[in-house]
Scaffold this motif. Structure first.
Motif, PDB file in Angstrom:
ATOM      1  N   ASP A  31       0.824  -1.215   0.000  1.00  0.00           N
ATOM      2  CA  ASP A  31       0.000   0.000   0.000  1.00  0.00           C
ATOM      3  C   ASP A  31       0.856   1.261   0.000  1.00  0.00           C
ATOM      4  OD1 ASP A  31      -2.264  -1.549  -0.002  1.00  0.00           O
ATOM      5  OD2 ASP A  31      -2.623  -1.363   2.165  1.00  0.00           O
ATOM      6  N   LYS A  34       3.837   1.516  -1.283  1.00  0.00           N
ATOM      7  CA  LYS A  34       4.406   1.635  -2.622  1.00  0.00           C
ATOM      8  C   LYS A  34       3.377   2.221  -3.587  1.00  0.00           C
ATOM      9  CE  LYS A  34       6.119  -1.120  -6.436  1.00  0.00           C
ATOM     10  NZ  LYS A  34       6.238  -2.477  -6.965  1.00  0.00           N
ATOM     11  N   GLN A  35       2.120   1.785  -3.478  1.00  0.00           N
ATOM     12  CA  GLN A  35       1.080   2.307  -4.361  1.00  0.00           C
ATOM     13  C   GLN A  35       0.792   3.778  -4.080  1.00  0.00           C
ATOM     14  OE1 GLN A  35      -2.323  -0.238  -4.077  1.00  0.00           O
ATOM     15  NE2 GLN A  35      -1.369  -1.906  -5.199  1.00  0.00           N
ATOM     16  N   PHE A  36       0.974   4.187  -2.831  1.00  0.00           N
ATOM     17  CA  PHE A  36       0.778   5.591  -2.481  1.00  0.00           C
ATOM     18  C   PHE A  36       1.863   6.452  -3.114  1.00  0.00           C
ATOM     19  CE2 PHE A  36       1.508   9.184   0.451  1.00  0.00           C
ATOM     20  CZ  PHE A  36       0.271   9.794   0.329  1.00  0.00           C
ATOM     21  N   PHE A  60       3.918   5.476  -5.763  1.00  0.00           N
ATOM     22  CA  PHE A  60       3.878   5.290  -7.212  1.00  0.00           C
ATOM     23  C   PHE A  60       2.478   4.830  -7.613  1.00  0.00           C
ATOM     24  CE2 PHE A  60       8.181   4.035  -5.790  1.00  0.00           C
ATOM     25  CZ  PHE A  60       8.906   5.052  -6.390  1.00  0.00           C
ATOM     26  N   PRO A  61       1.559   5.752  -7.862  1.00  0.00           N
ATOM     27  CA  PRO A  61       0.178   5.349  -8.178  1.00  0.00           C
ATOM     28  C   PRO A  61       0.080   4.604  -9.511  1.00  0.00           C
ATOM     29  CG  PRO A  61       0.444   7.729  -8.359  1.00  0.00           C
ATOM     30  CD  PRO A  61       1.733   7.194  -7.855  1.00  0.00           C
ATOM     31  N   LYS A  62      -0.921   3.682  -9.576  1.00  0.00           N
ATOM     32  CA  LYS A  62      -1.162   2.895 -10.784  1.00  0.00           C
ATOM     33  C   LYS A  62      -2.519   3.266 -11.364  1.00  0.00           C
ATOM     34  CE  LYS A  62       1.336  -1.156  -9.165  1.00  0.00           C
ATOM     35  NZ  LYS A  62       1.229  -2.577  -8.860  1.00  0.00           N
ATOM     36  N   SER A  63      -2.706   2.932 -12.619  1.00  0.00           N
ATOM     37  CA  SER A  63      -4.002   3.187 -13.247  1.00  0.00           C
ATOM     38  C   SER A  63      -5.028   2.183 -12.713  1.00  0.00           C
ATOM     39  CB  SER A  63      -3.887   3.070 -14.763  1.00  0.00           C
ATOM     40  OG  SER A  63      -3.646   1.728 -15.117  1.00  0.00           O
ATOM     41  N   ARG A  64      -6.300   2.530 -12.815  1.00  0.00           N
ATOM     42  CA  ARG A  64      -7.368   1.665 -12.306  1.00  0.00           C
ATOM     43  C   ARG A  64      -7.445   0.357 -13.074  1.00  0.00           C
ATOM     44  NH1 ARG A  64     -11.990   6.269 -11.615  1.00  0.00           N
ATOM     45  NH2 ARG A  64     -10.979   7.363  -9.884  1.00  0.00           N
ATOM     46  N   ILE A 111      -4.798  -1.967 -11.779  1.00  0.00           N
ATOM     47  CA  ILE A 111      -5.164  -2.470 -10.452  1.00  0.00           C
ATOM     48  C   ILE A 111      -6.193  -3.587 -10.584  1.00  0.00           C
ATOM     49  CG2 ILE A 111      -6.303  -1.867  -8.289  1.00  0.00           C
ATOM     50  CD1 ILE A 111      -4.983   0.897  -8.509  1.00  0.00           C
TER      51      ILE A 111
END
Length: 100
Positions: A43, A45-47, A49-53, A56
């Motif tokens: 979580d 890491k996702q915060f 480096f955000p990913k596209s929906r 995900i």
């Protein structure tokens, strides 16, 4: 007791300890004890480096498929049993050699 016997006792005991630790690591992984800790880092890491929906959603579907496949796998249980058996046998063997 000569030096060669002591060296084989030490090596046998060390191999037993290592195999028992490997078996304990497999048990810890199978129980999911560290999942909360690992998911926290994911979580974080996702915060950062955000990913596209879409990515995900694709990863979630892959994870569900992997969970279904992993439930049927008996290999980790076999490896756990094998490492505990050989590790315990090696420790018992070295203890018997120590007192003989």
């Amino acid at each position: 007791m000569n030096v060669d016997t002591l060296i084989s006792i030490d090596q046998s005991f060390l191999i037993g300890l290592i195999l028992t630790m490997i078996g304990a690591s497999i048990v810890t992984y199978q129980t999911g004890f560290l999942n909360l800790f690992i998911n926290g880092f994911k979580d974080l890491k996702q915060f950062i480096f955000p990913k596209s929906r879409a990515l995900i959603r694709a990863e979630e579907q892959l994870a569900k498929e992997k969970e279904l496949k992993n439930r049927d796998s008996k290999l980790p249980s076999f490896i756990k049993m094998l490492t505990f058996s050989i590790g315990t046998g090696s420790i018992v063997f070295s203890t018997i050699l120590l007192f003989v």
